[in-house]
Design an enzyme around this catalytic site. Sequence first.
Site, PDB file in Angstrom:
ATOM      1  N   SER A 143       0.858  -1.197   0.000  1.00 38.68           N
ATOM      2  CA  SER A 143       0.000   0.000   0.000  1.00 38.68           C
ATOM      3  C   SER A 143       0.879   1.226   0.000  1.00 38.68           C
ATOM      4  O   SER A 143       1.976   1.229   0.578  1.00 38.68           O
ATOM      5  CB  SER A 143      -0.883   0.021   1.243  1.00 38.68           C
ATOM      6  OG  SER A 143      -1.531   1.283   1.342  1.00 38.68           O
ATOM      7  N   TYR A 156      -1.519  -0.899  10.244  1.00 32.07           N
ATOM      8  CA  TYR A 156      -1.543  -1.134   8.785  1.00 32.07           C
ATOM      9  C   TYR A 156      -0.241  -0.657   8.133  1.00 32.07           C
ATOM     10  O   TYR A 156       0.357  -1.378   7.315  1.00 32.07           O
ATOM     11  CB  TYR A 156      -2.749  -0.400   8.192  1.00 32.07           C
ATOM     12  CG  TYR A 156      -3.014  -0.705   6.746  1.00 32.07           C
ATOM     13  CD1 TYR A 156      -3.564  -1.924   6.351  1.00 32.07           C
ATOM     14  CD2 TYR A 156      -2.718   0.233   5.761  1.00 32.07           C
ATOM     15  CE1 TYR A 156      -3.812  -2.198   5.023  1.00 32.07           C
ATOM     16  CE2 TYR A 156      -2.971  -0.032   4.420  1.00 32.07           C
ATOM     17  CZ  TYR A 156      -3.515  -1.249   4.053  1.00 32.07           C
ATOM     18  OH  TYR A 156      -3.763  -1.515   2.735  1.00 32.07           O
TER      19      TYR A 156
END
Lengths: 254, 131
Positions: A143, A156
């Site tokens: 990401s 995350y």
Amino acid sequence: MQLKDQVALVTGGSRGIGKAIVQKLAAQGAKVAFVYRGAKDAALALQAEITAAGGVAKAIQADVADPAAAEVVVGGVLADWGRVDILVNNAGVIRDGLFIRMEADAWNTVIQTNLNGTFWFCKAVANQMALKQRYGRIINVSSVAAEHVNQGQTNYAASKGAVNSFTKALAVELGSRNVTVNAVAPGFIATDMSEAVRSKAGDFIEKKLVPLRRLGQPDDIANVVAFLAGPGAAYITGQVITVDGGLSLGAVTG
Amino acid sequence: MTQDDIFQKVKATLVDALNRDDDEVTASSRLQADLGAESIDFLDIVFRLEREFGIKIPRGELFPESIFQGDPSLVAGGKITEKGLAELRDKMPFADPAELDKFAADPKLDNMGDLFTVNLIVRYLKAKLGA
């Protein structure tokens, strides 16, 4: 049909980016096994859709966070199709929250799925790809939030940053065996996972933060994954390819 | 299986694993110094031998390359100690005693790879297969 007769395994394959990856790889001729955790109806529908279109796909239920899952899944694919040419570690979860209030469970869930799941599946295919086949393409879906971090995503960001470093280190080890390992780092993609952020700030992101002036679509990511899996990417390894419409440039537009 | 049968199969395995010409692999070839084996090649060779000979080779049994890691009683100043050499002989009963003696004369850790020869593999397999 540049992936004709190849065998691909995609985790998190029933929805969102993973679904687009499964569709793209199948459309290019690969036999695609894909892992889903809970979305059984969506998984079976996708399998049926690909089969109806003349492709080959197989939905497998498993939770990538389960340390025992990868061996079982990969063992099944090898039993059925004899090899694994392409592994796409796409399964990922978010459990956003401010760090001061983050429970261990939110940390562990994200690390176990996003990072450890990637570890387990790479581990399960490494011997097959590196030693038996001397060929393999591993693509980890990371990401842009690994580097361009967001509030509420300590877990995350840590998991995806670790996936990027892992990608590079594994690429070094498997290079001599013709196994490439790369990561794709999506920006804001229109999926269920980004729904919460998009509903709050989608318009601002699209108009002010993304130079290409639109949110990404799952296909934007699937195209790059398919490229990395294909013959055109033979000399690319250990790279994190950002696919974000220019978001990570950090410019405010308009 | 005769010793020569074993040698021929080992040779074919190494030609494949290390991408070498047939005549480059002799009994005395050292895997690293002569045949260019890297760390992952040792895994590859073990994997291929297991398949070729239908046996299981436990980790560290054929190439006990990491037995000295982080133990100062076994390695000092880049050399393997007396205790370390005893350990090595114990771990490699299949090795040619003359080769071990040669190594023991100047037991630099860096030279340990010289012990890993084609002949060593053949001797290991011979013992393992009870041939």
